[in-house]
Motif scaffolding. Structure first.
Motif, PDB file in Angstrom:
ATOM      1  N   VAL A 191      10.775  76.352 -30.762  1.00 18.67           N
ATOM      2  CA  VAL A 191       9.585  77.062 -31.259  1.00 18.67           C
ATOM      3  C   VAL A 191       9.284  78.183 -30.268  1.00 18.67           C
ATOM      4  O   VAL A 191       8.464  78.041 -29.366  1.00 18.67           O
ATOM      5  CB  VAL A 191       8.378  76.116 -31.389  1.00 18.67           C
ATOM      6  N   HIS A 192       9.980  79.295 -30.422  1.00 14.51           N
ATOM      7  CA  HIS A 192       9.829  80.384 -29.466  1.00 14.51           C
ATOM      8  C   HIS A 192       8.920  81.499 -29.968  1.00 14.51           C
ATOM      9  O   HIS A 192       8.727  82.499 -29.269  1.00 14.51           O
ATOM     10  CB  HIS A 192      11.201  80.968 -29.097  1.00 14.51           C
ATOM     11  N   LEU A 196       2.901  79.206 -37.492  1.00 15.68           N
ATOM     12  CA  LEU A 196       3.117  77.921 -38.131  1.00 15.68           C
ATOM     13  C   LEU A 196       4.503  77.381 -37.792  1.00 15.68           C
ATOM     14  O   LEU A 196       5.480  78.128 -37.738  1.00 15.68           O
ATOM     15  CB  LEU A 196       2.965  78.058 -39.646  1.00 15.68           C
ATOM     16  N   VAL A 197       4.572  76.086 -37.573  1.00 16.84           N
ATOM     17  CA  VAL A 197       5.838  75.425 -37.258  1.00 16.84           C
ATOM     18  C   VAL A 197       6.437  74.884 -38.544  1.00 16.84           C
ATOM     19  O   VAL A 197       5.755  74.227 -39.337  1.00 16.84           O
ATOM     20  CB  VAL A 197       5.614  74.280 -36.249  1.00 16.84           C
ATOM     21  N   THR A 198       7.710  75.165 -38.782  1.00 23.63           N
ATOM     22  CA  THR A 198       8.372  74.715 -39.999  1.00 23.63           C
ATOM     23  C   THR A 198       8.677  73.222 -39.921  1.00 23.63           C
ATOM     24  O   THR A 198       8.607  72.606 -38.849  1.00 23.63           O
ATOM     25  CB  THR A 198       9.677  75.492 -40.221  1.00 23.63           C
ATOM     26  N   GLU A 199       9.041  72.657 -41.067  1.00 26.08           N
ATOM     27  CA  GLU A 199       9.396  71.236 -41.092  1.00 26.08           C
ATOM     28  C   GLU A 199      10.628  70.957 -40.237  1.00 26.08           C
ATOM     29  O   GLU A 199      10.714  69.926 -39.564  1.00 26.08           O
ATOM     30  CB  GLU A 199       9.646  70.795 -42.536  1.00 26.08           C
ATOM     31  N   LEU A 205      11.552  68.937 -32.826  1.00 28.87           N
ATOM     32  CA  LEU A 205      10.660  68.603 -31.718  1.00 28.87           C
ATOM     33  C   LEU A 205      10.520  67.090 -31.568  1.00 28.87           C
ATOM     34  O   LEU A 205      10.418  66.573 -30.448  1.00 28.87           O
ATOM     35  CB  LEU A 205       9.288  69.242 -31.936  1.00 28.87           C
ATOM     36  N   GLY A 206      10.518  66.384 -32.702  1.00 28.59           N
ATOM     37  CA  GLY A 206      10.467  64.927 -32.634  1.00 28.59           C
ATOM     38  C   GLY A 206      11.696  64.346 -31.956  1.00 28.59           C
ATOM     39  O   GLY A 206      11.600  63.402 -31.163  1.00 28.59           O
TER      40      GLY A 206
END
Length: 318
Positions: A191-192, A196-199, A205-206
């Protein structure tokens, strides 16, 4: 190479040729390149300074100045990840190329990394200092983010030396610290860009939550635990997998609370409270430890299998 034996007959010298040395200037360049690779997540953002709560003028995100480090109370882990990962990369390169370093190779490599990171820190501090509005809050904020960068710089230098020059036990401690920073670094790489963060990014990230513990386990397996020193190093690496994220959470929470900006003592107290609370959450402490232990056991078992398979081959050779 053919040499004369004791009986006058020629014999083949089976000694391996000396490794070709890499020049000092090349090592300096490798050090700079390592630091730049560490900066990669920040470079991909365009290197625009994040919006500052204490900025002197109203400025749009696209109009913020260029900074070589993301100085912001919301980018504490990114700053640490950038600096420590760059140093760790240099340490791994140095350890794997000892035979080719020459007299000043490691010194040049280290200088390349550290000088690049110092330049980035100073440039970012100057840019932020020039843009903040005058006042005590701004001074406290600037000192705080510079302190984070300085502490990361010191930790990075320690990691570099431990990995590059120390015995395996010392290198394991450095790798354990670096594993935590790699998690932050990879998270910023995924996430640079703000927004909004995509799915897909959320899923990645998880998965990245497991990376520091896995890397720590691999490092323990590589080092082994067959001496007291290596056992102590393994315990230290496991502790870093828990304490490192807790410290980062505490610092980010304390510096990100604007109401405490005028009260450094209260900010420090709040950070200590957050640190203690994070360590008290079993999911955040036991999960990385158990994961690292399982991975380390798997690596050690794999190494044992390889040794058993190689033993008959070694006995068969004259």
């Amino acid at each position: 190479m053919t040499v004369a034996g004791e009986n006058g007959q020629s014999q083949v010298d089976t000694a391996a040729p000396a490794a070709r040395q890499i020049g000092t200037w090349a090592w300096l360049g490798i050090g700079v390149a390592s630091a730049v690779v560490g900066l990669l997540p920040w470079i991909l953002t365009g290197m625009r300074l994040p919006l500052q709560n204490l900025w002197g003028t109203d400025t749009l995100p696209a109009e913020m100045p260029i900074a070589l480090l993301p100085f912001s109370q919301y980018s504490i882990t990114l700053i640490a990840g950038i600096i420590v990962v760059g140093a760790a990369i240099a340490g791994v390169v140095a350890r794997s190329t000892r035979a080719r370093q020459g007299r000043f190779g490691l010194a040049a490599l280290t200088a390349g990394v550290l000088v690049t990171q110092v330049i980035a820190t100073v440039q970012a501090a100057v840019v932020v200092g020039n843009g903040l509005r005058p006042g005590r809050e701004s001074l406290i904020y600037l000192v705080a983010v510079v302190s984070v960068a300085t502490a990361s710089f010191v930790v990075g230098a320690l990691v570099l030396v431990l990995i590059a020059r120390m015995p395996r036990a010392g290198a394991l401690i450095g790798l354990g610290i670096a594993a935590v920073a790699v998690g932050w670094w990879l998270g910023a790489l995924v996430v640079h860009r703000p927004g909004l963060v995509t799915e897909t990014q959320t899923a990645l990230l998880g998965l990245l939550r497991w990376v520091p513990a896995i890397l720590c386990g691999v490092a323990i397996g590589w080092c082994g635990v067959n001496t007291v020193g290596r056992v102590v190093a393994a315990v230290t690496a496991l502790a870093s997998a828990v304490i490192g994220p807790a410290i980062a959470t505490a610092v980010s929470s304390a510096t990100g609370t604007r109401v405490l900006a005028r009260y450094p003592a209260e900010m420090l107290e709040y950070g200590v409270q957050v640190f203690q609370q994070v360590l008290g959450i079993s999911e955040l402490t036991l999960r990385p430890i158990l994961t690292a232990i399982i991975v380390a056991a798997a690596v050690l078992a794999f190494k044992a299998v390889l040794r058993r398979r190689r033993a008959p081959l070694a006995e068969a050779c004259p």
